[in-house]
Design a protein around this motif. Structure first.
Motif, short mmCIF file in Angstrom:
data_model
loop_
_atom_site.label_atom_id
_atom_site.label_comp_id
_atom_site.label_asym_id
_atom_site.label_seq_id
_atom_site.Cartn_x
_atom_site.Cartn_y
_atom_site.Cartn_z
N UNK A 27 0.80 -1.27 0.05
CA UNK A 27 0.17 0.11 -0.04
C UNK A 27 0.85 1.38 0.01
N UNK A 28 1.98 1.19 0.76
CA UNK A 28 2.85 2.49 0.98
C UNK A 28 3.43 2.66 -0.58
N UNK A 29 3.92 1.68 -1.30
CA UNK A 29 4.46 1.82 -2.46
C UNK A 29 3.34 2.40 -3.55
N UNK A 30 2.21 2.11 -3.54
CA UNK A 30 1.13 2.41 -4.56
C UNK A 30 0.79 3.74 -4.09
N UNK A 31 0.62 4.14 -2.86
CA UNK A 31 0.35 5.39 -2.52
C UNK A 31 1.46 6.76 -2.86
N UNK A 32 2.66 6.19 -2.56
CA UNK A 32 3.89 7.02 -2.98
C UNK A 32 3.78 7.17 -4.74
N UNK A 33 3.62 6.13 -5.41
CA UNK A 33 3.62 6.34 -6.77
C UNK A 33 2.35 7.35 -7.30
N UNK A 34 1.11 7.34 -6.55
CA UNK A 34 0.03 8.15 -6.85
C UNK A 34 0.17 9.61 -6.36
N UNK A 35 1.01 9.67 -5.22
CA UNK A 35 1.29 11.30 -4.77
C UNK A 35 1.86 12.22 -5.66
N UNK A 36 1.53 13.38 -5.51
CA UNK A 36 2.36 14.43 -6.32
C UNK A 36 3.04 15.26 -5.32
N UNK A 37 4.41 15.55 -5.67
CA UNK A 37 4.98 16.26 -4.81
C UNK A 37 4.60 17.71 -4.94
N UNK A 38 5.23 18.44 -4.01
CA UNK A 38 4.83 20.02 -3.88
C UNK A 38 5.98 20.55 -4.82
N UNK A 39 5.62 21.41 -5.85
CA UNK A 39 6.67 22.13 -6.78
C UNK A 39 7.43 23.08 -6.11
N UNK A 40 6.64 24.08 -5.52
CA UNK A 40 7.09 25.28 -4.63
C UNK A 40 6.81 25.26 -3.28
N UNK A 41 8.03 25.08 -2.60
CA UNK A 41 7.92 25.05 -0.99
C UNK A 41 7.17 26.44 -0.21
N UNK A 42 7.31 27.34 -0.90
CA UNK A 42 6.58 28.54 -0.56
C UNK A 42 5.31 28.69 -0.66
N UNK A 43 4.51 27.78 -1.27
CA UNK A 43 3.13 27.54 -1.16
C UNK A 43 2.72 27.08 0.14
N UNK A 44 3.82 26.50 0.88
CA UNK A 44 3.33 25.77 2.15
C UNK A 44 3.24 26.65 3.48
N UNK A 45 1.99 26.77 4.04
CA UNK A 45 1.71 27.84 5.12
C UNK A 45 2.70 27.56 6.12
N UNK A 46 2.74 26.24 6.67
CA UNK A 46 3.45 25.87 7.87
C UNK A 46 4.78 25.23 7.58
N UNK A 47 5.44 25.52 6.20
CA UNK A 47 6.75 25.00 5.99
C UNK A 47 6.66 23.46 5.00
N UNK A 48 7.95 23.14 4.58
CA UNK A 48 7.88 22.28 3.86
C UNK A 48 8.74 20.73 4.54
N UNK A 49 8.84 19.62 4.14
CA UNK A 49 9.57 18.71 4.53
C UNK A 49 9.63 17.56 3.51
N UNK A 50 10.59 16.82 3.36
CA UNK A 50 10.69 15.52 2.53
C UNK A 50 10.00 14.46 3.19
N UNK A 51 8.95 13.85 2.56
CA UNK A 51 8.02 12.84 3.25
C UNK A 51 8.77 11.30 2.98
N UNK A 52 7.99 10.48 3.60
CA UNK A 52 8.51 8.95 3.52
C UNK A 52 8.55 8.43 2.17
N UNK A 53 7.94 9.28 1.02
CA UNK A 53 8.20 8.76 -0.42
C UNK A 53 9.18 9.39 -0.89
N UNK A 54 9.97 10.37 -0.36
CA UNK A 54 11.05 11.04 -0.73
C UNK A 54 10.62 12.21 -1.66
N UNK A 55 9.53 12.62 -1.37
CA UNK A 55 8.95 13.71 -2.08
C UNK A 55 8.65 14.90 -1.09
#
Length: 135
Positions: A27-55
């Motif tokens: 399930x984790x691999x499937x969800x990682x493939x479906x997840x889209x990464x944030x292109x611009x970290x400045x869009x994030x109101x509370x900050x950005x980070x690299x998640x479990x999927x390396x995105x």
């Protein structure tokens, strides 16, 4: 069976095995493939980070939806540092923005000492056979 049929069957079987091993297996691999990464970290109101999927992903703020396990982190996101995820919502205070609704933990099993469990009215015969009735 002719040698051509055996060869064709072998090639088809090997192709299928190769294809099936290349597919996501959990399930984790499937969800990682479906997840889209944030292109611009400045869009994030509370900050950005690299998640479990390396995105790149955005931290969730007070009152926003969140996940409470690895699979749910990918789907719903993670709370910003200083907040905690309780019942799918980030709770706590961050930069003066607070969300402090009470947090009643959900249990897949109910313990007798759980203060959120409603009072149970059991069959009187159960009390006779209940080993833990004095707790």
């Amino acid at each position: 069976m002719s040698s051509r049929s055996v060869l064709l069957l072998t090639v088809l079987l090997m192709g299928y095995l190769y294809w099936s091993l290349a597919q996501p297996t959990n399930l984790i691999e499937i969800r990682c493939k479906m997840m889209e990464a944030v292109q611009d970290p400045s869009q994030c109101k509370y900050g950005a980070f690299i998640n479990t999927c390396s995105k790149m992903d955005c931290w969730r703020g007070p009152g926003q939806t969140c996940g409470d396990n690895i699979s749910a982190f990918i789907r719903y996101g993670q709370c910003a540092p200083g907040l905690r995820c309780c019942n799918g919502v980030c709770k706590g205070c961050l930069n003066g923005n607070c969300y402090s609704e009470s947090c009643h933990p959900t249990h897949s099993f109910q313990l007798r000492s759980d203060p959120y469990m409603p009072e149970r009215h059991m069959d009187p015969l159960y009390r006779i056979f209940d080993y833990y009735n004095n707790e």
